[in-house]
Design a protein around this motif. Structure first.
Motif, short mmCIF file in Angstrom:
data_model
loop_
_atom_site.label_atom_id
_atom_site.label_comp_id
_atom_site.label_asym_id
_atom_site.label_seq_id
_atom_site.Cartn_x
_atom_site.Cartn_y
_atom_site.Cartn_z
N ALA A 114 -20.22 -6.72 4.54
CA ALA A 114 -19.30 -6.45 5.24
C ALA A 114 -17.90 -6.83 4.86
O ALA A 114 -16.71 -6.28 5.19
CB ALA A 114 -19.44 -7.30 6.77
N VAL A 115 -17.83 -7.91 3.98
CA VAL A 115 -16.70 -8.23 3.08
C VAL A 115 -16.31 -7.30 2.29
O VAL A 115 -15.20 -7.21 1.94
CB VAL A 115 -17.10 -9.77 2.46
N ALA A 116 -17.32 -6.70 1.70
CA ALA A 116 -16.96 -5.46 0.81
C ALA A 116 -16.19 -4.34 1.42
O ALA A 116 -15.54 -3.70 0.69
CB ALA A 116 -18.24 -5.15 0.10
N MET A 117 -16.23 -4.33 2.53
CA MET A 117 -15.49 -3.42 3.32
C MET A 117 -13.92 -3.53 3.22
O MET A 117 -13.09 -2.69 3.62
CB MET A 117 -15.99 -3.07 4.81
N ALA A 118 -13.41 -4.53 2.85
CA ALA A 118 -12.13 -4.97 2.71
C ALA A 118 -11.57 -4.24 1.40
O ALA A 118 -10.44 -3.88 1.26
CB ALA A 118 -11.78 -6.49 2.45
N LEU A 119 -12.28 -3.89 0.51
CA LEU A 119 -11.84 -2.78 -0.85
C LEU A 119 -11.26 -1.46 -0.30
O LEU A 119 -10.28 -1.43 -0.54
CB LEU A 119 -13.27 -2.81 -1.53
N PRO A 120 -12.07 -0.75 0.71
CA PRO A 120 -11.30 0.42 0.95
C PRO A 120 -10.48 0.19 1.96
O PRO A 120 -9.57 1.21 1.90
CB PRO A 120 -12.75 1.43 1.63
N VAL A 121 -10.43 -0.57 2.84
CA VAL A 121 -9.36 -0.91 3.73
C VAL A 121 -8.06 -1.34 3.06
O VAL A 121 -6.97 -0.87 3.23
CB VAL A 121 -9.56 -2.27 4.62
N GLY A 122 -8.11 -2.13 2.09
CA GLY A 122 -6.95 -2.58 0.99
C GLY A 122 -6.58 -1.47 0.46
O GLY A 122 -5.12 -1.26 0.39
N MET A 123 -7.48 -0.39 0.00
CA MET A 123 -6.68 0.75 -0.89
C MET A 123 -6.12 1.58 0.15
O MET A 123 -5.07 2.19 -0.24
CB MET A 123 -8.06 1.27 -1.37
N GLY A 124 -6.73 1.69 1.17
CA GLY A 124 -5.97 2.53 2.30
C GLY A 124 -4.59 1.87 2.77
O GLY A 124 -3.80 2.70 2.90
N VAL A 125 -4.49 0.84 3.02
CA VAL A 125 -3.35 0.20 3.23
C VAL A 125 -2.14 0.50 2.20
O VAL A 125 -1.07 0.77 2.58
CB VAL A 125 -3.37 -1.55 3.83
N ALA A 126 -2.81 0.10 0.94
CA ALA A 126 -1.76 0.50 -0.13
C ALA A 126 -1.07 1.78 -0.09
O ALA A 126 -0.12 2.41 -0.56
CB ALA A 126 -2.46 0.01 -1.64
N LEU A 127 -2.29 2.73 0.15
CA LEU A 127 -2.02 4.05 0.11
C LEU A 127 -0.86 4.40 1.12
O LEU A 127 0.14 5.13 0.66
CB LEU A 127 -3.13 5.18 -0.06
N VAL A 128 -1.01 4.21 2.19
CA VAL A 128 -0.19 4.32 3.33
C VAL A 128 1.21 3.74 3.22
O VAL A 128 2.16 4.28 3.55
CB VAL A 128 -0.75 3.55 4.62
N HIS A 129 1.35 2.58 2.56
CA HIS A 129 2.48 1.86 2.07
C HIS A 129 3.21 2.68 1.12
O HIS A 129 4.33 2.77 1.07
CB HIS A 129 2.14 0.45 1.34
N ALA A 130 2.45 3.16 0.26
CA ALA A 130 3.17 3.95 -1.09
C ALA A 130 3.74 5.28 -0.47
O ALA A 130 4.73 5.65 -0.85
CB ALA A 130 2.14 4.07 -2.08
N VAL A 131 2.98 5.99 0.51
CA VAL A 131 3.44 7.14 1.00
C VAL A 131 4.53 7.12 2.08
O VAL A 131 5.51 7.59 1.97
CB VAL A 131 2.22 7.88 1.56
N ARG A 132 4.71 5.99 2.95
CA ARG A 132 5.58 5.73 3.78
C ARG A 132 6.88 5.36 2.88
O ARG A 132 7.98 5.51 3.20
CB ARG A 132 5.19 4.65 4.75
N ARG A 133 6.90 4.70 1.66
CA ARG A 133 8.13 4.20 0.74
C ARG A 133 8.75 5.62 0.17
O ARG A 133 9.89 5.33 0.38
CB ARG A 133 7.39 3.14 -0.13
N ARG A 134 7.81 6.32 -0.07
CA ARG A 134 8.66 7.57 -0.55
C ARG A 134 9.47 7.98 0.41
O ARG A 134 10.47 8.94 0.89
CB ARG A 134 7.80 8.53 -1.14
#
Length: 53
Positions: A33-53
């Protein structure tokens, strides 16, 4: 961005711990369950990068 990096790091450490415990013939099912933080963190970073552009 700090939250995304923290989630990714926690998830990555959980994945590493799963492999280490597996090598020692042990198991901690809660780490999955804790390992699911890995794709969640990657998704949050991706959304942040896309919104920043």
């Amino acid at each position: 961005m700090v939250a995304a990096a923290a989630l990714f790091t926690v998830g990555l450490l959980a994945v590493i711990a799963i492999f280490v415990l597996s090598a020692l013939d042990r198991q901690a099912s809660w780490l999955w369950a804790v390992a699911m933080a890995l794709p969640v963190g990657m998704g949050v970073a991706l959304v942040h990068a896309v919104r920043r552009r």
